[in-house]
Design a protein around this motif. Structure first.
Motif, PDB file in Angstrom:
ATOM      1  N   MET A   1       0.844  -1.198   0.000  1.00 20.60           N
ATOM      2  CA  MET A   1       0.000   0.000   0.000  1.00 20.60           C
ATOM      3  C   MET A   1       0.883   1.252   0.000  1.00 20.60           C
ATOM      4  SD  MET A   1      -2.804   1.293   2.807  1.00 20.60           S
ATOM      5  CE  MET A   1      -3.914  -0.062   2.435  1.00 20.60           C
ATOM      6  N   PHE A   2       0.430   2.253  -0.718  1.00 23.23           N
ATOM      7  CA  PHE A   2       1.137   3.539  -0.753  1.00 23.23           C
ATOM      8  C   PHE A   2       0.289   4.600  -0.061  1.00 23.23           C
ATOM      9  CE2 PHE A   2       2.872   1.174  -4.340  1.00 23.23           C
ATOM     10  CZ  PHE A   2       4.232   1.361  -4.142  1.00 23.23           C
ATOM     11  N   ASP A   3       0.919   5.344   0.818  1.00 22.90           N
ATOM     12  CA  ASP A   3       0.269   6.407   1.576  1.00 22.90           C
ATOM     13  C   ASP A   3       0.942   7.726   1.185  1.00 22.90           C
ATOM     14  OD1 ASP A   3      -0.843   8.151   3.378  1.00 22.90           O
ATOM     15  OD2 ASP A   3      -0.141   7.100   5.178  1.00 22.90           O
ATOM     16  N   ILE A   4       0.282   8.508   0.337  1.00 19.05           N
ATOM     17  CA  ILE A   4       0.846   9.765  -0.139  1.00 19.05           C
ATOM     18  C   ILE A   4      -0.006  10.917   0.398  1.00 19.05           C
ATOM     19  CG2 ILE A   4       1.473  11.161  -2.146  1.00 19.05           C
ATOM     20  CD1 ILE A   4       1.850   8.601  -3.711  1.00 19.05           C
ATOM     21  N   ARG A   5       0.600  11.723   1.228  1.00 16.72           N
ATOM     22  CA  ARG A   5      -0.117  12.831   1.852  1.00 16.72           C
ATOM     23  C   ARG A   5       0.276  14.151   1.196  1.00 16.72           C
ATOM     24  NH1 ARG A   5      -0.202  10.752   8.197  1.00 16.72           N
ATOM     25  NH2 ARG A   5      -0.591   8.557   7.640  1.00 16.72           N
ATOM     26  N   PRO A   6      -0.492  15.209   1.439  1.00 18.58           N
ATOM     27  CA  PRO A   6      -0.239  16.485   0.743  1.00 18.58           C
ATOM     28  C   PRO A   6       1.160  17.023   1.009  1.00 18.58           C
ATOM     29  CG  PRO A   6      -2.395  16.497   1.787  1.00 18.58           C
ATOM     30  CD  PRO A   6      -1.706  15.266   2.276  1.00 18.58           C
ATOM     31  N   GLN A   7       1.651  17.768   0.043  1.00 17.49           N
ATOM     32  CA  GLN A   7       2.949  18.410   0.199  1.00 17.49           C
ATOM     33  C   GLN A   7       2.899  19.443   1.327  1.00 17.49           C
ATOM     34  OE1 GLN A   7       5.308  16.840  -1.155  1.00 17.49           O
ATOM     35  NE2 GLN A   7       5.925  17.880  -3.027  1.00 17.49           N
ATOM     36  N   PRO A   8       3.977  19.556   2.109  1.00 21.21           N
ATOM     37  CA  PRO A   8       3.997  20.561   3.184  1.00 21.21           C
ATOM     38  C   PRO A   8       4.039  21.972   2.617  1.00 21.21           C
ATOM     39  CG  PRO A   8       6.173  19.596   2.908  1.00 21.21           C
ATOM     40  CD  PRO A   8       5.240  18.808   2.018  1.00 21.21           C
ATOM     41  N   GLU A   9       3.605  22.910   3.434  1.00 23.47           N
ATOM     42  CA  GLU A   9       3.703  24.313   3.051  1.00 23.47           C
ATOM     43  C   GLU A   9       5.173  24.687   2.883  1.00 23.47           C
ATOM     44  OE1 GLU A   9       1.530  26.816   2.384  1.00 23.47           O
ATOM     45  OE2 GLU A   9      -0.042  25.284   2.390  1.00 23.47           O
ATOM     46  N   PRO A  10       5.530  25.337   1.785  1.00 22.95           N
ATOM     47  CA  PRO A  10       6.939  25.723   1.623  1.00 22.95           C
ATOM     48  C   PRO A  10       7.330  26.784   2.643  1.00 22.95           C
ATOM     49  CG  PRO A  10       5.586  26.668  -0.129  1.00 22.95           C
ATOM     50  CD  PRO A  10       4.699  25.720   0.632  1.00 22.95           C
ATOM     51  N   LEU A  11       8.519  26.646   3.189  1.00 22.28           N
ATOM     52  CA  LEU A  11       9.035  27.665   4.098  1.00 22.28           C
ATOM     53  C   LEU A  11       9.375  28.922   3.309  1.00 22.28           C
ATOM     54  CD1 LEU A  11      11.312  25.351   6.239  1.00 22.28           C
ATOM     55  CD2 LEU A  11       9.157  26.402   6.959  1.00 22.28           C
ATOM     56  N   PRO A  12       9.260  30.100   3.915  1.00 21.78           N
ATOM     57  CA  PRO A  12       9.532  31.344   3.185  1.00 21.78           C
ATOM     58  C   PRO A  12      10.962  31.373   2.646  1.00 21.78           C
ATOM     59  CG  PRO A  12       8.465  31.805   5.289  1.00 21.78           C
ATOM     60  CD  PRO A  12       8.825  30.350   5.304  1.00 21.78           C
ATOM     61  N   GLN A  13      11.106  31.907   1.454  1.00 23.12           N
ATOM     62  CA  GLN A  13      12.440  31.989   0.865  1.00 23.12           C
ATOM     63  C   GLN A  13      13.371  32.840   1.719  1.00 23.12           C
ATOM     64  OE1 GLN A  13      13.516  30.232  -1.876  1.00 23.12           O
ATOM     65  NE2 GLN A  13      15.512  30.991  -1.184  1.00 23.12           N
ATOM     66  N   SER A  14      12.811  33.855   2.367  1.00 22.16           N
ATOM     67  CA  SER A  14      13.639  34.702   3.235  1.00 22.16           C
ATOM     68  C   SER A  14      14.241  33.891   4.378  1.00 22.16           C
ATOM     69  CB  SER A  14      12.814  35.863   3.790  1.00 22.16           C
ATOM     70  OG  SER A  14      11.687  35.379   4.508  1.00 22.16           O
ATOM     71  N   LEU A  15      13.477  32.919   4.898  1.00 19.33           N
ATOM     72  CA  LEU A  15      13.992  32.065   5.970  1.00 19.33           C
ATOM     73  C   LEU A  15      15.084  31.137   5.432  1.00 19.33           C
ATOM     74  CD1 LEU A  15      13.671  31.114   8.942  1.00 19.33           C
ATOM     75  CD2 LEU A  15      12.110  29.360   8.070  1.00 19.33           C
ATOM     76  N   LEU A  16      14.888  30.578   4.246  1.00 18.05           N
ATOM     77  CA  LEU A  16      15.893  29.700   3.646  1.00 18.05           C
ATOM     78  C   LEU A  16      17.177  30.460   3.357  1.00 18.05           C
ATOM     79  CD1 LEU A  16      13.716  27.581   1.164  1.00 18.05           C
ATOM     80  CD2 LEU A  16      14.271  27.122   3.564  1.00 18.05           C
ATOM     81  N   ASP A  17      17.040  31.705   2.917  1.00 19.85           N
ATOM     82  CA  ASP A  17      18.224  32.517   2.636  1.00 19.85           C
ATOM     83  C   ASP A  17      19.034  32.769   3.907  1.00 19.85           C
ATOM     84  OD1 ASP A  17      17.498  32.624  -0.027  1.00 19.85           O
ATOM     85  OD2 ASP A  17      16.588  34.618   0.113  1.00 19.85           O
ATOM     86  N   PRO A  45      31.847  16.205  -1.601  1.00 16.89           N
ATOM     87  CA  PRO A  45      31.960  17.538  -0.988  1.00 16.89           C
ATOM     88  C   PRO A  45      30.841  18.469  -1.457  1.00 16.89           C
ATOM     89  CG  PRO A  45      34.100  16.777  -1.732  1.00 16.89           C
ATOM     90  CD  PRO A  45      33.099  15.788  -2.263  1.00 16.89           C
ATOM     91  N   VAL A  46      30.240  19.166  -0.507  1.00 14.64           N
ATOM     92  CA  VAL A  46      29.096  20.022  -0.821  1.00 14.64           C
ATOM     93  C   VAL A  46      29.196  21.328  -0.050  1.00 14.64           C
ATOM     94  CG1 VAL A  46      27.507  18.137  -1.331  1.00 14.64           C
ATOM     95  CG2 VAL A  46      27.739  18.934   1.017  1.00 14.64           C
ATOM     96  N   GLY A  47      28.453  22.323  -0.513  1.00 11.88           N
ATOM     97  CA  GLY A  47      28.256  23.536   0.248  1.00 11.88           C
ATOM     98  C   GLY A  47      27.054  23.368   1.158  1.00 11.88           C
ATOM     99  N   ARG A  48      26.654  24.449   1.806  1.00 10.18           N
ATOM    100  CA  ARG A  48      25.510  24.379   2.708  1.00 10.18           C
ATOM    101  C   ARG A  48      24.215  24.573   1.944  1.00 10.18           C
ATOM    102  NH1 ARG A  48      26.862  28.216   6.286  1.00 10.18           N
ATOM    103  NH2 ARG A  48      28.347  26.684   7.077  1.00 10.18           N
ATOM    104  N   VAL A  49      23.214  23.769   2.289  1.00  9.49           N
ATOM    105  CA  VAL A  49      21.900  23.895   1.672  1.00  9.49           C
ATOM    106  C   VAL A  49      20.848  23.981   2.769  1.00  9.49           C
ATOM    107  CG1 VAL A  49      22.606  22.619  -0.398  1.00  9.49           C
ATOM    108  CG2 VAL A  49      21.507  21.392   1.488  1.00  9.49           C
TER     109      VAL A  49
END
Length: 222
Positions: A1-17, A45-49
């Motif tokens: 069985m697959f349980d797919i729930r709604p996508q979460p509200e995106p966090l504000p871009q200002s907060l991600l920045d 090797p990666v930068g911060r995301v």
């Protein structure tokens, strides 16, 4: 069985920045929850995301839901994958990583191994996982869940949480606590940058941090 729930509200871009200015290791100076165990490391090797957590549960050797989810995710999101205890099968390899990179997601956190590190490097997708495995999952149609609470190396992740990850580790923050923790971390980093140039033999670290004063106060004198 697959349980797919709604996508979460995106966090504000200002907060991600702002979030990409805060080191997970700095947040680890004052916060105890939300840190996967150190076994979760960047594959290359990666930068911060930083991004909004979209969660998956993938059972055993089945990656059917991951293939489906690749068409549902996009920019500003970090895919967090709970492998439900499987430590042998790599659910993410070069092909899937390329598809997720083309979808524009910020990164992937996997509580399990990955495959094809050279291909992951080539496509530029930031990936954190517990290691590398040559045995992969398959499209078996067994089941799975999307956007449910998950566990990644001991850290609970809710869909919609803020994820910050860099080469020093990963931290997961509830949205209502994220802004305060980010600003506290940025301030601590600023203080440290100002403090460290002043460290010298005449003014050692313990004097500046206050550690020497604490030691002297409890010093056992023979």
């Amino acid at each position: 069985m697959f349980d797919i729930r709604p996508q979460p509200e995106p966090l504000p871009q200002s907060l991600l920045d702002r979030a990409v200015l805060a080191e997970p290791a700095t947040i680890g100076h004052f916060r105890l929850r939300g840190f996967p165990a150190p076994v979760i490391r960047p594959i290359v090797p990666v930068g911060r995301v930083a991004g909004t957590a979209v969660t998956l549960c993938l059972p055993a050797a089945d990656s059917t839901l991951l293939h489906h989810a690749a068409g549902l995710v996009g920019p500003g999101q970090i895919l967090v994958i709970d492998r439900l205890g499987d430590r042998h099968h790599a659910c993410l390899g070069g092909g899937v990583a390329l598809c997720l990179a083309r979808a524009g997601i910020a990164g992937v956190i996997v509580d399990g191994p990955c495959a094809d590190p050279h291909e992951i490097r080539a496509c530029g997708l930031p990936v954190w996982a517990s290691g590398i495995s040559s045995i992969t999952t398959r499209v078996q149609g067994i089941g799975g869940a999307m956007n449910v609470p998950v566990s990644v190396a001991g850290a609970v992740v809710m869909p919609g949480d803020l994820v910050i990850a860099d080469e020093g580790g990963v931290v997961v923050l509830p949205p209502d606590e994220a802004e305060a923790d980010i600003e506290r971390a940025i301030e601590m980093q600023s203080v440290e940058r100002e403090m460290l140039p002043g460290v010298s033999q005449a003014r050692p670290l313990g004097t500046i941090s206050g550690a020497t004063k604490l030691v002297v106060a409890k010093l056992f004198v023979r």
